[in-house]
Write a protein that holds these residues in place. Structure first.
Motif, PDB file in Angstrom:
ATOM      1  N   ARG A   1     -97.263 104.490 -87.908  1.00  0.00           N
ATOM      2  CA  ARG A   1     -98.496 103.686 -87.358  1.00  0.00           C
ATOM      3  C   ARG A   1     -99.182 104.633 -88.183  1.00  0.00           C
ATOM      4  N   ARG A   2    -100.508 103.461 -88.188  1.00  0.00           N
ATOM      5  CA  ARG A   2    -101.526 104.257 -89.150  1.00  0.00           C
ATOM      6  C   ARG A   2    -102.687 105.787 -88.453  1.00  0.00           C
ATOM      7  N   ILE A   3    -102.573 106.698 -88.771  1.00  0.00           N
ATOM      8  CA  ILE A   3    -103.235 107.560 -88.231  1.00  0.00           C
ATOM      9  C   ILE A   3    -104.718 107.304 -88.995  1.00  0.00           C
ATOM     10  N   PRO A   4    -106.133 107.401 -87.962  1.00  0.00           N
ATOM     11  CA  PRO A   4    -107.227 106.972 -88.400  1.00  0.00           C
ATOM     12  C   PRO A   4    -107.636 108.412 -88.586  1.00  0.00           C
ATOM     13  N   ALA A   5    -108.597 108.641 -89.999  1.00  0.00           N
ATOM     14  CA  ALA A   5    -108.991 109.885 -90.282  1.00  0.00           C
ATOM     15  C   ALA A   5    -109.493 110.812 -89.661  1.00  0.00           C
ATOM     16  N   ARG A   6    -110.076 110.519 -88.118  1.00  0.00           N
ATOM     17  CA  ARG A   6    -110.703 111.238 -87.517  1.00  0.00           C
ATOM     18  C   ARG A   6    -109.841 112.496 -86.911  1.00  0.00           C
ATOM     19  N   CYS A   7    -108.541 111.903 -87.388  1.00  0.00           N
ATOM     20  CA  CYS A   7    -107.533 112.220 -86.624  1.00  0.00           C
ATOM     21  C   CYS A   7    -106.925 113.855 -86.803  1.00  0.00           C
ATOM     22  N   PHE A   8    -107.707 114.292 -88.133  1.00  0.00           N
ATOM     23  CA  PHE A   8    -107.636 115.535 -88.719  1.00  0.00           C
ATOM     24  C   PHE A   8    -108.839 116.359 -88.801  1.00  0.00           C
ATOM     25  N   THR A   9    -108.918 117.896 -88.975  1.00  0.00           N
ATOM     26  CA  THR A   9    -110.208 118.659 -88.556  1.00  0.00           C
ATOM     27  C   THR A   9    -110.445 119.618 -90.181  1.00  0.00           C
ATOM     28  N   PRO A  10    -111.217 119.214 -91.279  1.00  0.00           N
ATOM     29  CA  PRO A  10    -112.129 117.618 -91.124  1.00  0.00           C
ATOM     30  C   PRO A  10    -111.661 116.996 -91.799  1.00  0.00           C
ATOM     31  N   ALA A  11    -112.348 115.615 -91.277  1.00  0.00           N
ATOM     32  CA  ALA A  11    -111.944 114.232 -91.900  1.00  0.00           C
ATOM     33  C   ALA A  11    -111.257 114.229 -93.433  1.00  0.00           C
ATOM     34  N   PRO A  12    -110.154 113.892 -93.939  1.00  0.00           N
ATOM     35  CA  PRO A  12    -110.089 113.407 -94.990  1.00  0.00           C
ATOM     36  C   PRO A  12    -111.104 111.915 -95.735  1.00  0.00           C
ATOM     37  N   ALA A  13    -111.048 111.559 -96.442  1.00  0.00           N
ATOM     38  CA  ALA A  13    -111.433 110.350 -97.399  1.00  0.00           C
ATOM     39  C   ALA A  13    -110.811 109.171 -96.907  1.00  0.00           C
ATOM     40  N   VAL A  14    -109.633 109.357 -96.541  1.00  0.00           N
ATOM     41  CA  VAL A  14    -109.288 108.316 -96.002  1.00  0.00           C
ATOM     42  C   VAL A  14    -107.976 108.218 -95.298  1.00  0.00           C
ATOM     43  N   ASP A  15    -107.134 107.356 -94.739  1.00  0.00           N
ATOM     44  CA  ASP A  15    -106.870 107.402 -93.177  1.00  0.00           C
ATOM     45  C   ASP A  15    -105.101 107.784 -93.786  1.00  0.00           C
ATOM     46  N   ALA A  16    -104.468 107.977 -92.334  1.00  0.00           N
ATOM     47  CA  ALA A  16    -102.717 108.864 -92.721  1.00  0.00           C
ATOM     48  C   ALA A  16    -101.751 107.943 -91.750  1.00  0.00           C
ATOM     49  N   ALA A  17    -100.790 107.795 -92.067  1.00  0.00           N
ATOM     50  CA  ALA A  17     -99.453 106.706 -91.222  1.00  0.00           C
ATOM     51  C   ALA A  17     -98.790 108.640 -91.307  1.00  0.00           C
ATOM     52  N   HIS A  18     -98.248 107.666 -90.467  1.00  0.00           N
ATOM     53  CA  HIS A  18     -96.921 108.478 -89.365  1.00  0.00           C
ATOM     54  C   HIS A  18     -95.526 107.254 -90.080  1.00  0.00           C
ATOM     55  N   LEU A  19     -94.518 108.409 -91.138  1.00  0.00           N
ATOM     56  CA  LEU A  19     -93.999 107.799 -92.131  1.00  0.00           C
ATOM     57  C   LEU A  19     -92.479 107.830 -91.339  1.00  0.00           C
ATOM     58  N   SER A  20     -91.278 107.577 -90.896  1.00  0.00           N
ATOM     59  CA  SER A  20     -90.331 108.235 -90.418  1.00  0.00           C
ATOM     60  C   SER A  20     -89.590 107.907 -91.999  1.00  0.00           C
ATOM     61  N   ILE A  21     -88.075 108.095 -91.909  1.00  0.00           N
ATOM     62  CA  ILE A  21     -87.265 108.330 -92.695  1.00  0.00           C
ATOM     63  C   ILE A  21     -85.946 108.639 -92.351  1.00  0.00           C
TER      64      ILE A  21
ATOM     65  N   PRO B   1    -102.870 115.784 -80.605  1.00  0.00           N
ATOM     66  CA  PRO B   1    -102.343 116.460 -79.794  1.00  0.00           C
ATOM     67  C   PRO B   1    -101.320 114.922 -80.579  1.00  0.00           C
ATOM     68  N   ARG B   2    -101.701 113.554 -79.463  1.00  0.00           N
ATOM     69  CA  ARG B   2    -100.618 112.086 -79.536  1.00  0.00           C
ATOM     70  C   ARG B   2     -99.746 112.019 -80.495  1.00  0.00           C
ATOM     71  N   VAL B   3    -100.844 112.143 -81.890  1.00  0.00           N
ATOM     72  CA  VAL B   3     -99.970 111.760 -83.121  1.00  0.00           C
ATOM     73  C   VAL B   3     -98.542 113.132 -82.991  1.00  0.00           C
ATOM     74  N   VAL B   4     -99.011 114.005 -83.646  1.00  0.00           N
ATOM     75  CA  VAL B   4     -97.573 115.529 -82.720  1.00  0.00           C
ATOM     76  C   VAL B   4     -96.722 115.324 -82.248  1.00  0.00           C
ATOM     77  N   HIS B   5     -96.917 115.178 -80.573  1.00  0.00           N
ATOM     78  CA  HIS B   5     -95.767 114.848 -80.031  1.00  0.00           C
ATOM     79  C   HIS B   5     -95.178 113.230 -80.500  1.00  0.00           C
ATOM     80  N   GLY B   6     -95.610 112.259 -81.028  1.00  0.00           N
ATOM     81  CA  GLY B   6     -94.967 111.223 -81.986  1.00  0.00           C
ATOM     82  C   GLY B   6     -94.346 111.909 -82.669  1.00  0.00           C
ATOM     83  N   LEU B   7     -94.839 112.740 -83.328  1.00  0.00           N
ATOM     84  CA  LEU B   7     -93.713 112.904 -84.506  1.00  0.00           C
ATOM     85  C   LEU B   7     -92.564 113.835 -84.376  1.00  0.00           C
ATOM     86  N   VAL B   8     -93.127 114.806 -82.964  1.00  0.00           N
ATOM     87  CA  VAL B   8     -91.685 115.282 -82.436  1.00  0.00           C
ATOM     88  C   VAL B   8     -90.536 114.915 -81.533  1.00  0.00           C
TER      89      VAL B   8
END
Length: 275
Positions: free
Chosen positions: A166-186, A23-30
């Motif tokens: 920011r970097r988003i750890p793989a554990r923030c996904f269900t199921p977790a992917p093999a690599v981390d993600a990132a919040h990219l602002s454009i 939820p913290r990542v989701v609200h950060g995006l919005v």
């Protein structure tokens, strides 16, 4: 505007589905998007509506684009009667994009991140105003590097401000992917109109073809060497610096200056950039 229709036949990816569940990542995006009443925003790969719901709460008009039929049914049940949400059953790689300015707030499936970004960031004129998106960590690092690694990335970075939030750890996904993600602002850069972009493209192309040539010589392909020297100096750039070492924003401001003073007649942009 996108229409509700059955998705075109597109070969599915093999990457599987990884749903953003933090939820913290989701609200950060919005929150980072700043969208509100009257804004048009797209949630690509909406899934169960994890990002769609808080977007709807901002009062903006939300297009929830989803290809999976089960998710589409769930989305339509969840947002039935919501005046701010429209569920679009289509593939993000082919869905028709709006003809007015729009924002994107989405967790993009890693396997289709580049095709979607190409649709959003390449065309002239484009209607993307801003985006807050989740992409694969490595892709975000490449897109925000000081020196673009290819002409396409340079074209995007010259016309949009690309920032790794920011970097988003793989554990923030269900199921977790093999690599981390990132919040990219454009954010779309101001002042880069169609005329400026018509100058910017051949300039970036020349830089890409002659990365070690002096900046004044590369710019001298478009204007007189005297004007090239003065423009670079005016924009805090050493005219003798290798062209590839000049910050991408400086090439953008040079193109904007040339477009404003009418020093050159810009060539027609390639068809691939106009579609």
């Amino acid at each position: 505007m996108p229409t509700q229709r059955r998705p075109r036949a597109v070969r599915p990816t093999s990457s599987g589905v990884h749903l953003l569940s933090c939820p913290r990542v989701v609200h950060g995006l919005v929150r980072g998007s700043g969208v509100g009443a009257g804004d048009l925003v797209i949630d690509f790969g909406a899934g169960p509506g994890t990002i769609t719901a808080p977007l709807a709460g901002t009062g903006s008009r939300v297009l929830a684009v989803e290809r999976d039929e089960a998710f589409v049914r769930a989305l339509r049940r969840r947002f039935d009667g919501s005046p701010h949400v429209r569920v679009v059953h289509d593939d993000l790689r082919v869905v028709r994009l709006p003809r007015r300015d729009f924002a994107v707030v989405a967790s993009i499936p890693f396997a289709v991140s580049t095709p979607l970004l190409r649709r959003l960031l390449t065309p002239v004129p484009g209607r993307l105003a801003l985006a807050e998106v989740v992409v694969e960590w490595g892709l975000a690092r490449r897109l925000t590097a000081r020196r673009p690694r290819d002409l396409e990335t340079a074209w995007w970075a010259a016309r949009f401000d690309l920032r790794l939030v920011r970097r988003i750890p793989a554990r923030c996904f269900t199921p977790a992917p093999a690599v981390d993600a990132a919040h990219l602002s454009i954010r779309r850069r101001s002042g880069v109109d169609t005329r400026a972009q018509a100058i910017l493209w051949p300039l970036l192309d020349a830089v890409h073809r002659r990365p070690t040539a002096q900046a004044r010589h590369v710019l001298g392909d478009l204007v007189t060497h005297r004007l090239a020297h003065r423009l670079l100096r005016d924009h805090d750039t050493d005219p003798a610096q290798p062209a590839a070492e000049v910050h991408i924003r400086h090439w953008t401001t040079v193109a904007i200056t040339l477009a404003a003073n009418g020093s050159i007649s810009p060539p027609r942009l390639p068809r691939s950039l106009r579609e």
